[in-house]
Scaffold this active site. Structure first.
Site, PDB file in Angstrom:
ATOM      1  N   ASP A  75       9.436   2.775  -0.101  1.00  0.00           N
ATOM      2  CA  ASP A  75       8.385   3.464   0.633  1.00  0.00           C
ATOM      3  C   ASP A  75       8.567   3.130   2.113  1.00  0.00           C
ATOM      4  OD1 ASP A  75       6.179   4.437   1.845  1.00  0.00           O
ATOM      5  OD2 ASP A  75       4.715   3.532   0.479  1.00  0.00           O
ATOM      6  N   TYR A  94       0.854  -1.194   0.000  1.00  0.00           N
ATOM      7  CA  TYR A  94       0.000   0.000   0.000  1.00  0.00           C
ATOM      8  C   TYR A  94       0.886   1.239   0.000  1.00  0.00           C
ATOM      9  CZ  TYR A  94      -3.519   3.386   1.563  1.00  0.00           C
ATOM     10  OH  TYR A  94      -4.362   4.463   1.662  1.00  0.00           O
ATOM     11  N   LYS A  97       4.268   9.255   8.817  1.00  0.00           N
ATOM     12  CA  LYS A  97       4.045   8.738  10.172  1.00  0.00           C
ATOM     13  C   LYS A  97       5.018   9.316  11.218  1.00  0.00           C
ATOM     14  CE  LYS A  97       1.851   4.633   8.200  1.00  0.00           C
ATOM     15  NZ  LYS A  97       0.441   4.651   8.470  1.00  0.00           N
TER      16      LYS A  97
HETATM   17  N1  PLP Z   1       2.927   4.130   2.305  1.00  0.00           N
HETATM   18  C1  PLP Z   1       2.852   3.223   3.283  1.00  0.00           C
HETATM   19  C2  PLP Z   1       3.870   2.130   3.342  1.00  0.00           C
HETATM   20  C3  PLP Z   1       1.842   3.293   4.236  1.00  0.00           C
HETATM   21  O1  PLP Z   1       1.774   2.382   5.200  1.00  0.00           O
HETATM   22  C4  PLP Z   1       0.901   4.346   4.140  1.00  0.00           C
HETATM   23  C5  PLP Z   1      -0.193   4.449   5.118  1.00  0.00           C
HETATM   24  O2  PLP Z   1      -0.436   3.612   5.922  1.00  0.00           O
HETATM   25  C6  PLP Z   1       1.011   5.270   3.098  1.00  0.00           C
HETATM   26  C7  PLP Z   1       2.053   5.146   2.201  1.00  0.00           C
HETATM   27  C8  PLP Z   1       0.040   6.404   2.978  1.00  0.00           C
HETATM   28  O3  PLP Z   1       0.239   7.312   3.998  1.00  0.00           O
HETATM   29  P1  PLP Z   1      -0.929   8.318   4.441  1.00  0.00           P
HETATM   30  O4  PLP Z   1      -1.991   7.479   5.073  1.00  0.00           O
HETATM   31  O5  PLP Z   1      -0.254   9.256   5.387  1.00  0.00           O
HETATM   32  O6  PLP Z   1      -1.412   8.996   3.204  1.00  0.00           O
END
Ligand code: PLP
Length: 430
Positions: A240, A144, A268
């Site tokens: 990511d 994700y 985060k």
């Molecule tokens: N990338 C990863 C690995 C994530 O776990 C998340 C959210 O959980 C995101 C991107 C997206 O972040 P946001 O919810 O702050 O848009």
């Protein structure tokens, strides 16, 4: 356990907010329950509207690594708030946070602050496409990266939990450049990059430890092989680390595996609980970003002073000696304990952790792929989740999410959790 006030608020919320929540997985749908409405959080505990206090392993889905309402972070935000909430102009705090992140991530020479992980990955992919002059990207099933149209293809997290791996409202043409591979399956990646689309792939984006299909580490040398492949093919490798950054280790997954990506996305923890994301990488690549270069990316609230203050205060605490050792020790006690209990109770389970990120599956065999994750016993997880909640232990409400331990979790907290695990698994024994 009293839940009437949460239930009342949920009824009310549903009249004005789709599904009563502002992010789908919060609705507890996959576990067949109603969400708790939270009134406050302190240390390792969150409190609901009915006055129940839960030991929290969600940590706002990752940011709260110091525990909730850490005094240094709250004070930093309070002080920043007294000086104005947003200027839409540069501040020194932005430089300080940028430097702090860069100090722990040698792969990041320049960094741009945004407001969420979604913005970070979306922007990083845009830059990678501009830099390479190529359109196609590779992502992994079950990973994700936020909710940008072309990244919501077979995505993990809420998209898996709700059984909608592909969102409605995304035109086919928007995702036609997104190619899918299985995590930990290097052969398909070779086939796609070298045989099917040679010279066409801009970037490979991945969660170096998957955390949105449950916690799934990469297999031996997978990331190293990806690095070598990207070098050969001129593909930008994007880690990511929105979830893993400052979580699995101070220097994230790239430190754990000694693999240097071209670009990294953050979120985060670097916002300490405030809305922050960031993307960074080599100077040559980041120089593509406006106003230096031709890739447009902007934000009214980007680099917000309260968010920078919370992020800086959080990293300052985390960088103190011994913090990561403590996190790994506490989390190791939890996962070792779960493993022992699974054996004692004859429960088929796999459990793992890196730093303070952990996960478990009700599955007798190790999980390396999205398909294997989907095949785990979710019905058992749902019953287990409900029982843990009754014991006032708050896990992520889905079999496909990682868990997080904070510095506020004590040995006693871990032992209390293990004792609940044991009682419940005995009760649920095969
Ligand atoms: N990338 C990863 C690995 C994530 O776990 C998340 C959210 O959980 C995101 C991107 C997206 O972040 P946001 O919810 O702050 O848009």
């Amino acid at each position: 356990m009293k839940r009437s006030e949460s239930d009342r608020l949920f009824e009310h919320a549903q009249t004005v907010i789709p599904g009563g929540v502002n992010s789908p997985v919060r609705a507890f749908r996959s576990v067949g329950l109603k969400p708790l409405f939270i009134t406050k959080a302190q240390g390792a505990y969150i409190h609901d509207a009915d006055g129940n206090a839960y030991l929290d392993y969600v940590g706002s889905w990752g940011p709260m690594i110091l525990g909730h309402a850490h005094p240094a972070v709250v004070e930093a935000v309070r002080q920043a708030a007294g000086k104005g909430l947003s200027y839409g102009a540069p501040t020194e705090a932005e430089i300080l946070l940028a430097e702090k992140v860069i100090s722990a991530y040698p792969s990041v020479e320049m960094i741009r602050m945004v407001n969420s992980g979604t913005e970070a990955t979306m922007s990083a992919v845009r830059v990678a496409r501009a830099y390479t002059g190529r359109d196609k990207i590779i992502k992994f099933t079950g990973h994700y990266h936020g909710h940008a149209d072309y990244l919501l293809v077979k995505a993990g997290s809420g998209a898996t939990t709700l059984g909608i791996p592909n969102s409605a409202g995304v035109p086919q043409s928007f995702s036609e450049h997104t190619l899918l591979c299985e995590f930990n399956d290097f052969d398909t990646i070779i086939q796609i990059t070298q045989e099917e689309y040679p010279g066409e792939i801009a970037c490979i984006i991945l969660e170096p430890f998957a955390g949105n299909m449950g916690f799934v580490p990469p297999v031996q040398d997978f990331l190293k092989k990806l690095r070598a492949l990207c070098d050969r093919e001129g593909i930008i490798l994007i880690f990511d680390e929105v979830m893993t950054g400052f979580r699995v280790a101070k220097g994230g997954a790239q430190e754990v595996f000694s693999v240097i990506p071209d670009m990294t996305t953050f979120g985060k923890i670097i916002g300490g609980g405030m809305p922050v994301g960031a993307y960074g990488g080599k100077k040559e690549i980041m120089s593509m970003v406006a106003p230096l270069g031709s890739v447009y990316q902007a934000g009214t609230l980007s680099g917000n002073p309260l968010a920078m203050a919370a992020g800086l205060a959080t990293l300052n605490e985390l960088f103190k000696p011994g913090m990561y050792d403590e996190l790994a020790r506490t989390t190791g006690r939890l996962t070792e304990g779960i493993r022992t209990i699974a054996q004692k109770t004859g429960t088929p389970m796999t459990v793992d952790h890196c730093g303070s990120m952990f996960g478990f599956f009700f599955s007798g065999s190790p999980i390396h792929s999205y398909e294997q994750a989907l095949a785990c016993d979710t019905a058992r997880f749902n019953r287990f989740f409900a029982k843990m909640l009754e014991e006032e232990i708050y896990l992520a409400p889905s079999a496909f999410e990682a868990g997080f331990v904070s510095l506020a979790h004590t040995t006693e907290d871990i032992d209390k959790t293990l004792s609940a695990f044991e009682n419940i698994l005995r009760f649920m024994a095969y």
